[in-house]
Enzyme design. Structure first.
Site, PDB file in Angstrom:
ATOM      1  N   HIS A  92       2.903   3.296  -9.049  1.00 36.00           N
ATOM      2  CA  HIS A  92       2.742   1.859  -9.304  1.00 36.00           C
ATOM      3  C   HIS A  92       3.997   1.278  -9.954  1.00 36.00           C
ATOM      4  O   HIS A  92       4.415   0.165  -9.626  1.00 36.00           O
ATOM      5  CB  HIS A  92       1.519   1.615 -10.188  1.00 36.00           C
ATOM      6  CG  HIS A  92       0.217   1.946  -9.513  1.00 36.00           C
ATOM      7  ND1 HIS A  92      -0.060   1.556  -8.211  1.00 36.00           N
ATOM      8  CD2 HIS A  92      -0.883   2.614  -9.945  1.00 36.00           C
ATOM      9  CE1 HIS A  92      -1.282   1.979  -7.885  1.00 36.00           C
ATOM     10  NE2 HIS A  92      -1.792   2.629  -8.909  1.00 36.00           N
ATOM     11  N   LEU A 100      11.277 -20.823  -3.801  1.00 36.94           N
ATOM     12  CA  LEU A 100      10.327 -19.828  -3.282  1.00 36.94           C
ATOM     13  C   LEU A 100       9.064 -19.875  -4.136  1.00 36.94           C
ATOM     14  O   LEU A 100       9.153 -19.883  -5.360  1.00 36.94           O
ATOM     15  CB  LEU A 100      10.963 -18.426  -3.376  1.00 36.94           C
ATOM     16  CG  LEU A 100      10.048 -17.207  -3.225  1.00 36.94           C
ATOM     17  CD1 LEU A 100       9.502 -17.103  -1.800  1.00 36.94           C
ATOM     18  CD2 LEU A 100      10.819 -15.920  -3.555  1.00 36.94           C
ATOM     19  N   ASP A 111       0.833  -1.195   0.000  1.00 35.46           N
ATOM     20  CA  ASP A 111       0.000   0.000   0.000  1.00 35.46           C
ATOM     21  C   ASP A 111       0.874   1.254   0.000  1.00 35.46           C
ATOM     22  O   ASP A 111       1.963   1.260   0.587  1.00 35.46           O
ATOM     23  CB  ASP A 111      -0.902  -0.026   1.254  1.00 35.46           C
ATOM     24  CG  ASP A 111      -2.086   0.918   1.120  1.00 35.46           C
ATOM     25  OD1 ASP A 111      -2.261   1.508   0.044  1.00 35.46           O
ATOM     26  OD2 ASP A 111      -2.840   1.060   2.105  1.00 35.46           O
TER      27      ASP A 111
HETATM   28  C1  FPP Z   1      -1.742   0.167  -3.346  1.00 37.24           C
HETATM   29  O1  FPP Z   1      -1.327   1.498  -3.490  1.00 37.24           O
HETATM   30  C2  FPP Z   1      -1.304  -0.655  -4.427  1.00 37.24           C
HETATM   31  C3  FPP Z   1      -2.107  -1.300  -5.312  1.00 37.24           C
HETATM   32  C4  FPP Z   1      -3.558  -1.223  -5.279  1.00 37.24           C
HETATM   33  C5  FPP Z   1      -1.572  -2.119  -6.390  1.00 37.24           C
HETATM   34  C6  FPP Z   1      -0.349  -2.906  -6.104  1.00 37.24           C
HETATM   35  C7  FPP Z   1       0.472  -2.875  -7.312  1.00 37.24           C
HETATM   36  C8  FPP Z   1       1.818  -2.779  -7.350  1.00 37.24           C
HETATM   37  C9  FPP Z   1       2.661  -2.808  -6.169  1.00 37.24           C
HETATM   38  C10 FPP Z   1       2.534  -2.610  -8.639  1.00 37.24           C
HETATM   39  C11 FPP Z   1       2.549  -3.767  -9.565  1.00 37.24           C
HETATM   40  C12 FPP Z   1       2.645  -5.098  -8.957  1.00 37.24           C
HETATM   41  C13 FPP Z   1       3.366  -6.129  -9.440  1.00 37.24           C
HETATM   42  C14 FPP Z   1       3.240  -7.445  -8.819  1.00 37.24           C
HETATM   43  C15 FPP Z   1       4.305  -5.977 -10.550  1.00 37.24           C
HETATM   44  P1  FPP Z   1      -2.427   2.631  -3.640  1.00 37.24           P
HETATM   45  O2  FPP Z   1      -2.541   2.953  -5.083  1.00 37.24           O
HETATM   46  O3  FPP Z   1      -3.684   2.212  -2.977  1.00 37.24           O
HETATM   47  O4  FPP Z   1      -1.733   3.776  -2.846  1.00 37.24           O
HETATM   48  P2  FPP Z   1      -2.433   4.952  -2.021  1.00 37.24           P
HETATM   49  O5  FPP Z   1      -3.268   4.306  -0.953  1.00 37.24           O
HETATM   50  O6  FPP Z   1      -1.272   5.720  -1.489  1.00 37.24           O
HETATM   51  O7  FPP Z   1      -3.251   5.738  -3.025  1.00 37.24           O
END
Ligand code: FPP
Length: 227
Positions: free
Chosen positions: A30, A124, A13
């Site tokens: 992202h 893993l 997050d």
């Molecule tokens: C949360 O941050 C993250 C997500 C909803 C998506 C997770 C995706 C990634 C880490 C990138 C791609 C993943 C892989 C496996 C290559 P948020 O957007 O909710 O952040 P915020 O709460 O600060 O807005």
């Protein structure tokens, strides 16, 4: 002596906030989050962790803008293609939990291809939770069981009907960015998981954060209801 968890699950997050802090578009957050995924996988391999499960796209994430959802899927596709060689070299088996059937066809093809080529890897297991939500997973498991004869061992039959049937329960669930909730992630499997929250935003997460979480985990006294 350090007691290393066998299975680490992470709610990644803070990508959006990371980008906002830097006056960058959310997508950059992202993209930086994908780099943190690479670092974390590498760190788990180095530390001898058996299972790493990452919450990459939830059943609720469809509420985001079409362009963000599209970007996330394309980032995931690129990650899978780009990491194939590394997974094979490092003994990483790829798996997925969640209702993959709703994902774009091209992404599903990539997922299936990488699952197939890495199926015999045994160092893993990297699992991505994609279109995953515990309530949806539990509902799908119940649906599967409804058409079968009532099993003698209902707990085992239920666990076997979940997407996570081939993996141990998570020993620790980590959430980055200072939020302290589970957000529909591994609710059944996390019954006895240690919870660890860090203020680090996901794109900044790395080996140092992981080692710190493992140290805290190692110092906890897990009693599983006993004493
Ligand atoms: C949360 O941050 C993250 C997500 C909803 C998506 C997770 C995706 C990634 C880490 C990138 C791609 C993943 C892989 C496996 C290559 P948020 O957007 O909710 O952040 P915020 O709460 O600060 O807005």
């Amino acid at each position: 002596m350090i007691n290393t968890p066998r299975h680490i699950a992470i709610i990644m997050d803070g990508n959006g906030r990371w980008a906002k802090e830097k006056h960058l578009p959310r997508m950059k957050g992202h993209a930086a989050g994908a780099e943190a995924v690479r670092r974390t996988v590498e760190a788990c391999r180095e530390l001898g962790i058996g299972y790493l499960t990452l919450f990459a796209f939830s059943t609720e994430n469809w509420k985001r803008s079409k362009s963000e959802v599209k970007f996330l899927f394309s980032l995931l596709g690129r990650f899978l293609v780009g990491e194939k060689k590394n997974m094979l070299k490092n003994g990483i088996k790829f798996s997925v939990i969640g209702d993959v059937s709703a994902l774009p066809e091209g992404l599903v093809k990539k997922i299936n291809a990488i699952k197939t080529v890495t199926r015999n890897m045994d160092k893993l297991t990297l699992t991505l939770a994609l279109n995953y939500g515990s309530r949806n997973e539990i509902a799908r498991a119940v649906k599967k069981l409804l058409s079968a004869k009532p099993p003698d061992n209902i707990e085992k039959a239920f666990a076997d009907a979940l997407d996570t049937k081939d993996m141990p329960d998570p020993d620790i669930i980590i959430r980055s960015s200072g939020e302290m909730r589970l957000s529909n992630f591994l609710l059944y499997q996390g019954a006895y998981s240690e919870l660890y929250f860090t203020d680090t935003l996901w794109p900044d997460f790395g080996k140092k954060d992981l080692v710190k979480a493992i140290k805290v985990y190692s110092d906890r006294d897990r009693r599983f209801g006993g004493y």
